[in-house]
Design an enzyme around this catalytic site. Structure first.
Site, PDB file in Angstrom:
ATOM      1  N   ASN A 265       0.867  -1.180   0.000  1.00 46.78           N
ATOM      2  CA  ASN A 265       0.000   0.000   0.000  1.00 46.78           C
ATOM      3  C   ASN A 265       0.901   1.227   0.000  1.00 46.78           C
ATOM      4  O   ASN A 265       1.464   1.588   1.033  1.00 46.78           O
ATOM      5  CB  ASN A 265      -0.893  -0.025   1.252  1.00 46.78           C
ATOM      6  CG  ASN A 265      -1.723   1.232   1.392  1.00 46.78           C
ATOM      7  OD1 ASN A 265      -1.830   2.023   0.448  1.00 46.78           O
ATOM      8  ND2 ASN A 265      -2.310   1.422   2.557  1.00 46.78           N
ATOM      9  N   TRP A 266       1.034   1.841  -1.169  1.00 48.94           N
ATOM     10  CA  TRP A 266       1.956   2.982  -1.286  1.00 48.94           C
ATOM     11  C   TRP A 266       1.360   4.282  -0.751  1.00 48.94           C
ATOM     12  O   TRP A 266       2.044   5.301  -0.714  1.00 48.94           O
ATOM     13  CB  TRP A 266       2.393   3.159  -2.750  1.00 48.94           C
ATOM     14  CG  TRP A 266       3.322   2.076  -3.227  1.00 48.94           C
ATOM     15  CD1 TRP A 266       3.943   1.118  -2.453  1.00 48.94           C
ATOM     16  CD2 TRP A 266       3.753   1.836  -4.576  1.00 48.94           C
ATOM     17  NE1 TRP A 266       4.725   0.319  -3.250  1.00 48.94           N
ATOM     18  CE2 TRP A 266       4.621   0.731  -4.553  1.00 48.94           C
ATOM     19  CE3 TRP A 266       3.473   2.457  -5.799  1.00 48.94           C
ATOM     20  CZ2 TRP A 266       5.221   0.232  -5.709  1.00 48.94           C
ATOM     21  CZ3 TRP A 266       4.059   1.957  -6.947  1.00 48.94           C
ATOM     22  CH2 TRP A 266       4.935   0.856  -6.905  1.00 48.94           C
ATOM     23  N   LYS A 267       0.087   4.253  -0.421  1.00 52.45           N
ATOM     24  CA  LYS A 267      -0.574   5.473   0.088  1.00 52.45           C
ATOM     25  C   LYS A 267      -0.296   6.631  -0.868  1.00 52.45           C
ATOM     26  O   LYS A 267      -0.290   6.428  -2.076  1.00 52.45           O
ATOM     27  CB  LYS A 267      -0.115   5.753   1.526  1.00 52.45           C
ATOM     28  CG  LYS A 267      -0.271   4.515   2.416  1.00 52.45           C
ATOM     29  CD  LYS A 267      -0.065   4.781   3.878  1.00 52.45           C
ATOM     30  CE  LYS A 267      -0.260   3.470   4.645  1.00 52.45           C
ATOM     31  NZ  LYS A 267      -0.156   3.666   6.095  1.00 52.45           N
TER      32      LYS A 267
ATOM     33  N   HIS B  84      -9.560   1.384   4.637  1.00 57.14           N
ATOM     34  CA  HIS B  84      -8.295   1.573   5.379  1.00 57.14           C
ATOM     35  C   HIS B  84      -8.546   2.546   6.533  1.00 57.14           C
ATOM     36  O   HIS B  84      -9.339   3.482   6.401  1.00 57.14           O
ATOM     37  CB  HIS B  84      -7.222   2.109   4.439  1.00 57.14           C
ATOM     38  CG  HIS B  84      -5.866   2.121   5.062  1.00 57.14           C
ATOM     39  ND1 HIS B  84      -5.464   3.108   5.920  1.00 57.14           N
ATOM     40  CD2 HIS B  84      -4.840   1.241   4.990  1.00 57.14           C
ATOM     41  CE1 HIS B  84      -4.233   2.829   6.349  1.00 57.14           C
ATOM     42  NE2 HIS B  84      -3.841   1.713   5.799  1.00 57.14           N
TER      43      HIS B  84
ATOM     44  N   GLU C 140      -6.956   4.968   7.574  1.00 54.83           N
ATOM     45  CA  GLU C 140      -6.760   6.387   7.229  1.00 54.83           C
ATOM     46  C   GLU C 140      -8.003   6.940   6.548  1.00 54.83           C
ATOM     47  O   GLU C 140      -8.359   8.108   6.736  1.00 54.83           O
ATOM     48  CB  GLU C 140      -5.507   6.537   6.346  1.00 54.83           C
ATOM     49  CG  GLU C 140      -4.240   6.375   7.188  1.00 54.83           C
ATOM     50  CD  GLU C 140      -3.054   5.805   6.452  1.00 54.83           C
ATOM     51  OE1 GLU C 140      -3.022   5.826   5.211  1.00 54.83           O
ATOM     52  OE2 GLU C 140      -2.139   5.302   7.138  1.00 54.83           O
TER      53      GLU C 140
ATOM     54  N   GLU D 251      -5.554  -4.439  10.712  1.00 54.77           N
ATOM     55  CA  GLU D 251      -4.506  -3.450  10.926  1.00 54.77           C
ATOM     56  C   GLU D 251      -4.796  -2.645  12.190  1.00 54.77           C
ATOM     57  O   GLU D 251      -5.581  -1.689  12.157  1.00 54.77           O
ATOM     58  CB  GLU D 251      -4.441  -2.486   9.729  1.00 54.77           C
ATOM     59  CG  GLU D 251      -4.147  -3.162   8.409  1.00 54.77           C
ATOM     60  CD  GLU D 251      -3.562  -2.179   7.406  1.00 54.77           C
ATOM     61  OE1 GLU D 251      -2.451  -2.448   6.922  1.00 54.77           O
ATOM     62  OE2 GLU D 251      -4.182  -1.147   7.127  1.00 54.77           O
TER      63      GLU D 251
ATOM     64  N   GLY E 140       2.439   2.639  10.752  1.00 55.08           N
ATOM     65  CA  GLY E 140       3.400   3.719  10.557  1.00 55.08           C
ATOM     66  C   GLY E 140       4.111   4.139  11.835  1.00 55.08           C
ATOM     67  O   GLY E 140       4.789   5.159  11.861  1.00 55.08           O
TER      68      GLY E 140
ATOM     69  N   SER F 101       3.306  -1.786  10.442  1.00 55.03           N
ATOM     70  CA  SER F 101       4.754  -1.880  10.661  1.00 55.03           C
ATOM     71  C   SER F 101       5.327  -3.264  10.336  1.00 55.03           C
ATOM     72  O   SER F 101       6.235  -3.731  11.022  1.00 55.03           O
ATOM     73  CB  SER F 101       5.119  -1.443  12.083  1.00 55.03           C
ATOM     74  OG  SER F 101       4.741  -0.083  12.292  1.00 55.03           O
TER      75      SER F 101
ATOM     76  N   GLY G  21       2.807  -0.859   4.334  1.00 56.47           N
ATOM     77  CA  GLY G  21       2.941   0.533   3.933  1.00 56.47           C
ATOM     78  C   GLY G  21       4.400   0.894   3.742  1.00 56.47           C
ATOM     79  O   GLY G  21       5.006   0.630   2.706  1.00 56.47           O
ATOM     80  N   GLY G  22       5.004   1.474   4.765  1.00 54.71           N
ATOM     81  CA  GLY G  22       6.362   2.021   4.674  1.00 54.71           C
ATOM     82  C   GLY G  22       7.393   1.074   4.067  1.00 54.71           C
ATOM     83  O   GLY G  22       8.187   1.474   3.205  1.00 54.71           O
TER      84      GLY G  22
HETATM   85  P1  PGA Z   1       2.791   0.572   7.671  1.00 52.67           P
HETATM   86  O1  PGA Z   1       1.324   0.781   7.014  1.00 52.67           O
HETATM   87  O2  PGA Z   1       3.318  -0.728   7.114  1.00 52.67           O
HETATM   88  O3  PGA Z   1       3.591   1.756   7.200  1.00 52.67           O
HETATM   89  O4  PGA Z   1       2.600   0.526   9.134  1.00 52.67           O
HETATM   90  C1  PGA Z   1       0.444  -0.301   6.848  1.00 52.67           C
HETATM   91  C2  PGA Z   1      -0.848   0.181   6.261  1.00 52.67           C
HETATM   92  O5  PGA Z   1      -1.324   1.257   6.659  1.00 52.67           O
HETATM   93  O6  PGA Z   1      -1.441  -0.496   5.389  1.00 52.67           O
END
Ligand code: PGA
Length: 255
Positions: free
Chosen positions: A9-11, A95, A97, A167, A173, A212, A233-234
């Protein structure tokens, strides 16, 4: 039995050029990863071009959001058919967010998931508790409700086509991963919630962990019986890092 599914997930990261550069570096690294499903979810602007780059590979393209309506006066939104048109096979919905920053509700997530399935795409439906909810010992209750409400419109027979991503919001993050044991506890309960809704087919539904996930913790997470993948994500932004996560079985776990 359940095929592992690793999704990036590159956001709101990467231009078209950066997405293409990622694919050219990444695809050779994962061409032998034939026992797992691999998914890249770039920003909407890069979907079309990245789709061309992934064509002919086994790596699937995913959107990060979608609108449930077929078309119409919905400024700024993108429909399921438009995602299919550029080669998407998946879309992330709900998600945290989107839920916390953009007010998305489980009822909307459910409509989106059903619209995706009707349009031939597979939804990645995210659920997760906040730190406050965890500290109040309400995690399993919150997850049960989110699962029930976010999958309400999914037809009974389509359960196994849904990917669920657990999640915990406090782990996204933050570098604070749920321990494999904490994640497994929630995944097992979540599979019970899925069984209430879909019966025995819940055994075929893949549940990803997200929050994470890194090359050095993915093996221990994937070793848990009810963890079937990761939503990353990251650590998915660099080809080398995400390729190591895809090849999680090569990463040493502590168990
Ligand atoms: P993260 O994000 O790996 O940077 O914690 C995961 C996500 O929000 O899908």
């Amino acid at each position: 039995m359940r095929r592992p599914v690793l999704a990036a997930n590159w956001k709101m990261h990467k231009t078209v050029a950066e997405s293409v550069a990622f694919a050219r570096d990444f695809l050779p690294r994962v061409k032998d990863a034939d026992a797992v499903d691999v998914i890249l979810a770039p920003p909407a602007t890069a979907l079309s071009r990245l789709g061309e780059e992934l064509a002919g590979s086994a790596v699937g393209l995913s959107a990060q959001n979608v609108h449930a309506a077929e078309k119409g006066a919905f400024t700024g939104e993108v429909a399921v058919g438009m995602l299919a048109d550029v080669g998407c096979k998946y879309a992330i919905v709900g998600h945290s967010e989107r839920r916390t920053l953009f007010g998305e509700t489980s009822a909307q997530v459910s409509e989106k998931a059903a619209a995706l399935l009707a349009g031939g795409l597979l939804p990645i439906v995210c659920v997760g508790e906040s730190l406050e909810e965890r500290e109040a010992d309400r995690t399993l209750e919150v997850i049960a409700r989110q699962v029930r409400e976010s999958l309400a419109d999914v037809p009974d027979e389509r359960g196994p086509d849904v990917i669920v991503a657990y999640e915990p919001i406090w782990a996204i993050g933050t570098g604070r991963t749920a321990t494999p044991e904490i994640a497994q506890e929630v995944h097992a309960a979540l599979r019970g919630n899925l069984a209430e809704r879909f019966g025995d087919a819940a055994e075929r539904i893949r549940i990803q962990y997200g929050g994470s996930v890194k090359p050095d913790n993915v093996a221990d997470l994937m070793a848990q019986p009810d963890i079937d993948g990761a939503l990353v994500g990251g650590a998915s932004l660099e080809p080398e890092s995400f390729a190591r996560i895809v090849h999680f079985e090569r990463e040493g776990g502590s168990q």
